[in-house]
Design an enzyme around this catalytic site. Structure first.
Site, PDB file in Angstrom:
ATOM      1  N   HIS A  25       0.868  -1.197   0.000  1.00 42.05           N
ATOM      2  CA  HIS A  25       0.000   0.000   0.000  1.00 42.05           C
ATOM      3  C   HIS A  25       0.891   1.229   0.000  1.00 42.05           C
ATOM      4  CE1 HIS A  25      -3.784   2.098   1.855  1.00 42.05           C
ATOM      5  NE2 HIS A  25      -3.098   2.925   1.079  1.00 42.05           N
ATOM      6  N   HIS A  27       1.313   4.809  -2.481  1.00 38.56           N
ATOM      7  CA  HIS A  27       0.989   5.641  -3.643  1.00 38.56           C
ATOM      8  C   HIS A  27       2.306   6.249  -4.111  1.00 38.56           C
ATOM      9  CE1 HIS A  27      -3.359   5.491  -2.607  1.00 38.56           C
ATOM     10  NE2 HIS A  27      -2.854   5.315  -1.381  1.00 38.56           N
ATOM     11  N   HIS A 205      -9.459   0.943  -1.364  1.00 40.54           N
ATOM     12  CA  HIS A 205      -9.426   1.599  -0.058  1.00 40.54           C
ATOM     13  C   HIS A 205     -10.843   1.507   0.514  1.00 40.54           C
ATOM     14  CE1 HIS A 205      -5.656   3.238  -1.420  1.00 40.54           C
ATOM     15  NE2 HIS A 205      -5.524   4.059  -0.399  1.00 40.54           N
ATOM     16  N   GLU A 208     -11.185   3.448   5.854  1.00 37.00           N
ATOM     17  CA  GLU A 208     -10.142   4.365   6.353  1.00 37.00           C
ATOM     18  C   GLU A 208     -10.900   5.479   7.099  1.00 37.00           C
ATOM     19  OE1 GLU A 208      -8.114   6.619   3.305  1.00 37.00           O
ATOM     20  OE2 GLU A 208      -6.441   7.149   4.617  1.00 37.00           O
ATOM     21  N   ASP A 286       1.771   3.989   2.674  1.00 39.14           N
ATOM     22  CA  ASP A 286       0.777   4.906   2.095  1.00 39.14           C
ATOM     23  C   ASP A 286       1.426   6.063   1.320  1.00 39.14           C
ATOM     24  OD1 ASP A 286      -1.859   5.470   1.477  1.00 39.14           O
ATOM     25  OD2 ASP A 286      -2.390   6.311   3.420  1.00 39.14           O
ATOM     26  N   ASP A 287       1.697   7.179   1.988  1.00 37.22           N
ATOM     27  CA  ASP A 287       2.282   8.357   1.342  1.00 37.22           C
ATOM     28  C   ASP A 287       3.442   8.856   2.211  1.00 37.22           C
ATOM     29  OD1 ASP A 287       0.071   8.852  -0.778  1.00 37.22           O
ATOM     30  OD2 ASP A 287      -1.012   8.670   1.114  1.00 37.22           O
TER      31      ASP A 287
HETATM   32  N1  ADE Z   1      -4.523   8.733  -2.046  1.00 31.60           N
HETATM   33  C1  ADE Z   1      -3.284   8.812  -1.530  1.00 31.60           C
HETATM   34  N2  ADE Z   1      -3.303   8.436  -0.247  1.00 31.60           N
HETATM   35  C2  ADE Z   1      -4.577   8.100   0.055  1.00 31.60           C
HETATM   36  C3  ADE Z   1      -5.235   7.614   1.215  1.00 31.60           C
HETATM   37  N3  ADE Z   1      -4.599   7.409   2.360  1.00 31.60           N
HETATM   38  N4  ADE Z   1      -6.564   7.396   1.146  1.00 31.60           N
HETATM   39  C4  ADE Z   1      -7.226   7.610   0.022  1.00 31.60           C
HETATM   40  N5  ADE Z   1      -6.653   8.060  -1.098  1.00 31.60           N
HETATM   41  C5  ADE Z   1      -5.345   8.289  -1.089  1.00 31.60           C
HETATM   42 ZN    ZN Z   2      -3.694   4.798   0.406  1.00 30.42          ZN
END
Ligand code: ADE
Ligand code: ZN
Length: 345
Positions: A25, A27, A205, A208, A286-287
């Site tokens: 996971h 991006h 997703h 969340e 994630d990011d």
């Molecule tokens: N795009 C990038 N990170 C995300 C996240 N945590 N939830 C939904 N969309 C995303």
């Molecule tokens: Zn994500």
């Protein structure tokens, strides 16, 4: 907003560092560090609303998912040509190699780029340039998962899938991301049906910021093989039981959940509870350029906050391998490497 680095005890910290890890996971656009953002802005003559790298980092204070997404989509404007996408992913793989990452399944958001006139082929070619380099240079295997932006209409997702299918060999699956609230999986039934017909893997997703009911929808209406985040399953005890039975992986991102206030703090995160209930939970980043830590840091801080044992950390790493979209021989080889790394615990 950057969290203090982990102070986990040396034995568990060393185990985490040497465990071969899998990222399910991530991006790729969420790995855009401010330094590269500035370099690409300079290259393309793009004016950024920040004077310095420090100012960018100082802006990374989020109240919720949407407040993050606003900055994340704005940052993507500097990604314009094939070399930009290569450089983005190459920088990620360099960090991943230092984290002892062995396999990554990377999300990308084509709609964020095609709307600005960037061609699908430009994105895919640039990312694949870096993926090929990572395999040769670090032995890291990787694959791409195309995500649809759920705040946009399903017609846009259908057009995106159509535009991507000529490059079917360049991605292994599709996912669903962006603002979850009021954008349920049920909005995207047709596009996921087409994706399944193209024999693409399915992830989404769900749970969340959205309710547990969205997790059920992702499973039953979209055919999701993994749930990204999924932490709100906890609100539905029967769903928790079903996830334990089915072993559908949840790709949990603890530092993201903290940064976006899905959980007030890592010590209140339900990761350990779900792990101990037998769910196939994994740790992911994630990011990471926005949330203050790549995969090793996610493991370290989660282990410390929730007191995960060495055995539990090995289970989490194994869950990552079992949840990957790779052949069973590759899974066996990676599970063997995990066993070797954990032989003395
Ligand atoms: N795009 C990038 N990170 C995300 C996240 N945590 N939830 C939904 N969309 C995303
Ligand atoms: Zn994500």
């Amino acid at each position: 907003m950057f969290p203090t680095m982990s102070t986990l005890d040396p034995a568990r910290a060393a185990l985490i560092r040497r465990l071969p890890k899998v990222e399910l996971h991530l991006h790729i656009e969420g790995t855009l560090e401010p330094e590269l953002m500035f370099a690409l802005a300079h290259k393309h003559g793009v004016a950024l609303p920040y004077a310095s790298v420090e100012e960018v980092r100082a802006a990374y204070k989020f109240d919720d998912l949407q407040s993050f997404l606003d900055l994340y989509y704005a940052g993507c404007d500097v990604l314009r040509d094939r070399e930009d996408f290569r450089a983005l992913a190459a920088a990620y793989f360099e960090r991943a190699a230092a984290d002892n990452l062995v396999h990554a399944e990377l999300f990308f958001d084509p709609q964020t780029h095609t709307v600005r006139g960037v061609a699908m082929a430009t994105i895919l070619d640039g990312l694949h340039d870096a993926m090929a380099e990572a395999r040769t240079k670090y032995g890291i295997t990787s694959a791409l998962i195309l995500c649809f932006l759920r705040h946009l209409p399903e017609a846009d997702a259908l057009a995106t899938l159509e535009a991507a299918l000529p490059y079917r060999d360049k991605f292994i699956g599709v996912g669903l991301d962006s603002g979850e609230q009021h954008n349920p999986p049920s909005k995207f039934v047709r596009v996921f049906e087409k994706a399944r017909a193209a024999k693409l893997h399915i992830v989404a997703h769900a749970g969340e910021e959205g309710p547990a009911a969205y997790i059920r929808e992702a499973l039953t209406l979209l055919g999701a093989e993994r749930i990204d985040h999924g932490v709100r399953c906890d609100e539905d005890p029967e769903l928790v039981n079903e996830l334990a039975l089915s072993q559908v992986p949840l790709t949990v991102c603890p530092l993201s959940n903290k940064a976006l206030r899905v959980t007030p703090d890592l010590s209140t995160h339900n990761f350990a509870k779900l792990l101990r209930a037998g769910l196939a939970v994994t740790i992911n980043s994630d990011d990471p350029a926005y949330f203050g830590g790549y995969i090793t840091e996610n493991y370290l801080q989660t282990a410390e906050a929730l007191n995960l044992t060495a055995e539990e950390l090995v289970t989490v790493a194994e869950n990552g391998v079992r949840g990957a979209f790779i052949a069973s021989e590759e899974k066996d080889a990676l599970l063997g490497k995990i066993r070797d790394a954990a032989s003395d615990i």
